[in-house]
Design an enzyme around this catalytic site. Structure first.
Site, PDB file in Angstrom:
ATOM      1  N   SER A 152       4.790  -7.007  -1.895  1.00 22.40           N
ATOM      2  CA  SER A 152       4.492  -7.031  -0.462  1.00 22.40           C
ATOM      3  C   SER A 152       5.040  -8.288   0.204  1.00 22.40           C
ATOM      4  O   SER A 152       4.862  -9.395  -0.314  1.00 22.40           O
ATOM      5  CB  SER A 152       2.968  -6.990  -0.286  1.00 22.40           C
ATOM      6  OG  SER A 152       2.626  -7.165   1.069  1.00 22.40           O
ATOM      7  N   CYS A 176     -10.248  -6.507   2.317  1.00 23.24           N
ATOM      8  CA  CYS A 176     -10.881  -5.193   2.538  1.00 23.24           C
ATOM      9  C   CYS A 176     -12.378  -5.238   2.273  1.00 23.24           C
ATOM     10  O   CYS A 176     -13.154  -4.588   2.943  1.00 23.24           O
ATOM     11  CB  CYS A 176     -10.207  -4.085   1.744  1.00 23.24           C
ATOM     12  SG  CYS A 176      -9.590  -4.562   0.172  1.00 23.24           S
ATOM     13  N   THR A 178       0.851  -1.196   0.000  1.00 21.44           N
ATOM     14  CA  THR A 178       0.000   0.000   0.000  1.00 21.44           C
ATOM     15  C   THR A 178       0.887   1.245   0.000  1.00 21.44           C
ATOM     16  O   THR A 178       0.652   2.187  -0.774  1.00 21.44           O
ATOM     17  CB  THR A 178      -0.941   0.000   1.233  1.00 21.44           C
ATOM     18  OG1 THR A 178      -1.758  -1.170   1.168  1.00 21.44           O
ATOM     19  CG2 THR A 178      -1.820   1.234   1.263  1.00 21.44           C
ATOM     20  N   GLN A 234       0.335  -9.980  -5.937  1.00 22.01           N
ATOM     21  CA  GLN A 234      -0.104 -11.380  -5.910  1.00 22.01           C
ATOM     22  C   GLN A 234       0.722 -12.277  -6.825  1.00 22.01           C
ATOM     23  O   GLN A 234       0.580 -13.494  -6.789  1.00 22.01           O
ATOM     24  CB  GLN A 234      -1.595 -11.474  -6.287  1.00 22.01           C
ATOM     25  CG  GLN A 234      -2.508 -10.757  -5.318  1.00 22.01           C
ATOM     26  CD  GLN A 234      -2.600 -11.436  -3.949  1.00 22.01           C
ATOM     27  OE1 GLN A 234      -2.132 -12.554  -3.750  1.00 22.01           O
ATOM     28  NE2 GLN A 234      -3.206 -10.753  -2.989  1.00 22.01           N
ATOM     29  N   ASN A 243      -6.133  -9.957  -7.246  1.00 21.92           N
ATOM     30  CA  ASN A 243      -6.138 -10.636  -5.947  1.00 21.92           C
ATOM     31  C   ASN A 243      -7.392 -11.471  -5.712  1.00 21.92           C
ATOM     32  O   ASN A 243      -7.398 -12.340  -4.867  1.00 21.92           O
ATOM     33  CB  ASN A 243      -5.963  -9.625  -4.807  1.00 21.92           C
ATOM     34  CG  ASN A 243      -6.861  -8.433  -4.946  1.00 21.92           C
ATOM     35  OD1 ASN A 243      -6.966  -7.829  -6.015  1.00 21.92           O
ATOM     36  ND2 ASN A 243      -7.551  -8.076  -3.878  1.00 21.92           N
ATOM     37  N   HIS A 262       4.142  -9.887   3.071  1.00 20.50           N
ATOM     38  CA  HIS A 262       3.263 -10.901   3.678  1.00 20.50           C
ATOM     39  C   HIS A 262       2.456 -11.706   2.669  1.00 20.50           C
ATOM     40  O   HIS A 262       1.708 -12.602   3.057  1.00 20.50           O
ATOM     41  CB  HIS A 262       2.354 -10.272   4.748  1.00 20.50           C
ATOM     42  CG  HIS A 262       1.216  -9.451   4.233  1.00 20.50           C
ATOM     43  ND1 HIS A 262      -0.087  -9.897   4.270  1.00 20.50           N
ATOM     44  CD2 HIS A 262       1.177  -8.227   3.686  1.00 20.50           C
ATOM     45  CE1 HIS A 262      -0.886  -8.962   3.770  1.00 20.50           C
ATOM     46  NE2 HIS A 262      -0.144  -7.946   3.411  1.00 20.50           N
TER      47      HIS A 262
HETATM   48  C1  LIG Z   1      -3.294  -6.768  -5.269  1.00 18.96           C
HETATM   49  C2  LIG Z   1      -2.944  -6.137  -3.967  1.00 18.96           C
HETATM   50  N1  LIG Z   1      -2.395  -4.916  -3.964  1.00 18.96           N
HETATM   51  C3  LIG Z   1      -2.045  -4.305  -2.823  1.00 18.96           C
HETATM   52  C4  LIG Z   1      -2.251  -4.898  -1.603  1.00 18.96           C
HETATM   53  C5  LIG Z   1      -1.812  -4.186  -0.353  1.00 18.96           C
HETATM   54  O1  LIG Z   1      -0.657  -4.793   0.167  1.00 18.96           O
HETATM   55  P1  LIG Z   1      -0.135  -4.529   1.669  1.00 18.96           P
HETATM   56  O2  LIG Z   1      -0.971  -5.403   2.535  1.00 18.96           O
HETATM   57  O3  LIG Z   1       1.291  -4.952   1.647  1.00 18.96           O
HETATM   58  O4  LIG Z   1      -0.288  -3.096   1.950  1.00 18.96           O
HETATM   59  C6  LIG Z   1      -2.839  -6.163  -1.562  1.00 18.96           C
HETATM   60  C7  LIG Z   1      -3.139  -6.796  -0.263  1.00 18.96           C
HETATM   61  O5  LIG Z   1      -4.229  -7.259  -0.021  1.00 18.96           O
HETATM   62  C8  LIG Z   1      -3.195  -6.807  -2.768  1.00 18.96           C
HETATM   63  O6  LIG Z   1      -3.744  -8.013  -2.783  1.00 18.96           O
END
Ligand SMILES: Cc1ncc(COP(=O)(O)O)c(C=O)c1O
Length: 384
Positions: A201, A327, A74, A181, A153, A203
Site C-alpha cells: 500500500s 479500523c 484492500t 506494514q 499492523n 500510504h
Molecule cells: C496490514 C494491513 N493490511 C491491509 C491494510 C489496508 O491497506 P489500504 O489502506 O491500502 O487499503 C492495512 C491498512 O491499515 C494494513 O495495515
C-alpha cells in the site's frame, strides 16, 4: 491548529516531499491518460507508469510484469483472494488464514464462506505467534489458498512467511502475503519469501493514499486470477480503470527513497523504539504485546487497571497515537489481534500502539516517554 506529535505511522505516513514534487507534473502538464496511445500526453503518462512499475518491482525483488497497480492494499487483497477463489476447480474450496490478520483479509475470506468455501482460522499464542505444526496439520487435499501477513499492523510481529509459503507449496496451495506494514520498512524479497501473491500500500510507505499494488508471481500455477474490476482492460486485463498516474508515480518514487537507506533507517528507528519500549515497560502494570521477531519501528504496550478510553483521550492531547488498527478505533471495540493473543477486553482497550517513522526524532521520543508516563500515573491516581 497545534498538531500533536505523530506516533501513528502504521495508520498512515506522510508523503516524502520528493514524492509530492515528483507527482505534481502529472496533475498539470503531464496529465494524460496512460491508455491514450496516439499522442505524447498518453505516452508521457504511460512511460511514467512503467518507470514506477520497475521501481516498485525492484523494491520487492520482483519483475515489472508481476506488478498490478490497484487503489490500495484492500483492493489488492480482494483481487488476490477473490481472483483465485473464483477461478479455482470446484473441489478446491478450503482456505487457511490467521486470527490476527487485517480485516481486509478476514472479512474477504469470511465472505467466501457464504459461497461454499471452508475457512480455517489459525489461533496465535500469547506472543501473537502462529504454530507451523498447526499450519502443517491444517492442510487438506482441497486447500486452495493460505493468506498470512508478513508483519502485523498492531504488534509489528513478523510471521515466518518463508516457511509458511514452503508448506503451502508442498501441499499444492497458493500463498498470499499481506506485506503492507513491511514493504519499505524492512527488506522484502518475493523470491526469498517464496510467495505467489503479495499486497502493498502506498500510504504506508510515504506515497499517497489511493494507490497500492498486487504482486502476482509469473507462472502462478494452473489458476489464472479473475479480474474483480472489469472494463477497459488496463493492467493487462487484471484491473480495469484509468490508471491513477500521479499516485503510481508517487508510489514509484517512494519505493526508490525507501530502498535507498532501508537498513540505516531501520536501525535508527529500532534504537528509538527500544528506548521508548524500555521506558514504557518500566511503568508499573504495563506489558508488551508481541514476540521477539518484530518490525523495528513498532511496539504495543498495555496498561492494566486503567480506562482505555481515558488513556486515549489524555494521550492524544499531545501525541497522535492509536490503541490498535485504525479500523478498530472506528468501531471502538477491543482489537481482535490483542484478544486473539488472550488479552481481556479492558486491557486490550488500555493499549498504546507506538509506531515510529521517518520524521520521528529523538526529542519526540523523550517527550513521549515523559508524557505517557505522566498520563498513566495520573489515571492510576484518579482510579485509586
Ligand atoms: C496490514 C494491513 N493490511 C491491509 C491494510 C489496508 O491497506 P489500504 O489502506 O491500502 O487499503 C492495512 C491498512 O491499515 C494494513 O495495515
Amino acid at each position: 491548529m497545534d498538531l500533536p506529535i505523530y506516533f501513528d505511522y502504521n495508520a498512515s505516513t506522510p508523503c516524502f516531499p520528493e514524492v509530492v514534487e515528483a507527482i505534481l507534473p502529472y496533475f498539470t502538464s503531464a496529465f494524460g491518460n496512460a491508455s491514450s496511445i496516439h499522442h505524447p500526453y498518453g505516452w508521457l503518462a504511460e512511460e511514467a507508469v512503467e518507470t514506477a512499475r520497475e521501481r516498485v518491482a525492484t523494491l520487492i525483488g520482483a519483475e515489472a510484469s508481476e506488478i498490478v497497480f490497484t487503489s490500495g492494499a484492500t483492493e489488492a487483497i480482494n483481487l488476490g483472494i477473490k481472483g483465485i477463489a473464483q477461478m479455482a476447480d470446484s473441489g478446491k474450496n478450503h482456505l487457511i488464514t490467521i486470527a490476527t490478520e487485517h480485516k481486509a483479509v478476514l472479512d474477504t475470506l469470511e465472505g467466501l464462506t457464504d459461497q461454499g468455501f471452508e475457512l480455517t482460522c489459525l489461533p496465535v499464542n500469547a506472543e501473537g505467534e502462529v504454530s507451523l505444526d498447526q499450519l502443517k496439520s491444517s492442510f487438506r487435499e482441497n486447500t486452495l489458498l493460505v493468506v498470512a501477513m508478513l508483519a502485523n499492523n498492531e504488534t509489528g510481529n513478523l510471521h515466518p512467511i518463508n516457511a509458511m509459503a514452503a508448506l503451502a507449496k508442498n501441499h499444492g496451495a497458493i500463498f498470499l502475503t499481506d506485506a503492507v506494514q513491511a514493504v519499505g520498512k524492512i527488506p522484502v524479497d518475493v523470491k526469498e519469501l517464496g510467495v505467489d501473491l503479495l499486497a502493498l500500500s502506498g500510504h504506508k510507505m510515504y506515497a499517497p493514499k489511493g494507490v497500492g499494488a498486487l504482486y502476482i508471481r509469473k507462472g502462478l500455477p494452473k489458476i489464472k486470477l479473475k479480474a474483480q474490476i472489469t472494463g477497459g482492460g488496463q493492467e493487462r486485463g487484471r484491473r480495469s480503470g484509468t490508471l491513477n498516474v500521479p499516485g503510481i508515480v508517487g508510489l514509484g518514487e517512494a519505493a526508490v527513497r525507501c530502498l535507498d537507506d532501508l537498513q540505516e533507517e531501520g536501525q535508527r528507528l529500532l534504537n528509538l523504539r527500544n528506548q521508548i519500549e524500555k521506558a514504557l515497560l518500566q511503568i508499573k502494570g504495563s506489558q508488551l504485546n508481541g514476540s521477539s521477531q518484530r518490525l523495528p519501528h513498532v511496539c504495543n504496550v498495555s496498561f492494566n487497571n486503567i480506562s482505555g478510553k481515558s488513556l486515549m483521550i489524555r494521550v492524544n492531547k499531545k501525541i497522535a497515537i492509536s490503541s490498535g488498527a485504525a479500523c478498530s478505533s472506528i468501531s471502538d471495540k477491543p482489537s481482535h489481534v490483542l484478544t486473539a493473543m488472550g488479552l481481556d477486553q479492558a486491557t486490550a482497550m488500555a493499549t498504546l500502539r507506538v509506531s515510529l517513522g521517518r520524521f520521528t526524532t529523538a526529542a519526540d521520543i523523550e517527550f513521549a516517554i515523559e508524557y505517557i508516563s505522566g498520563v498513566v500515573k495520573d489515571l492510576r491516581t484518579l482510579a485509586s
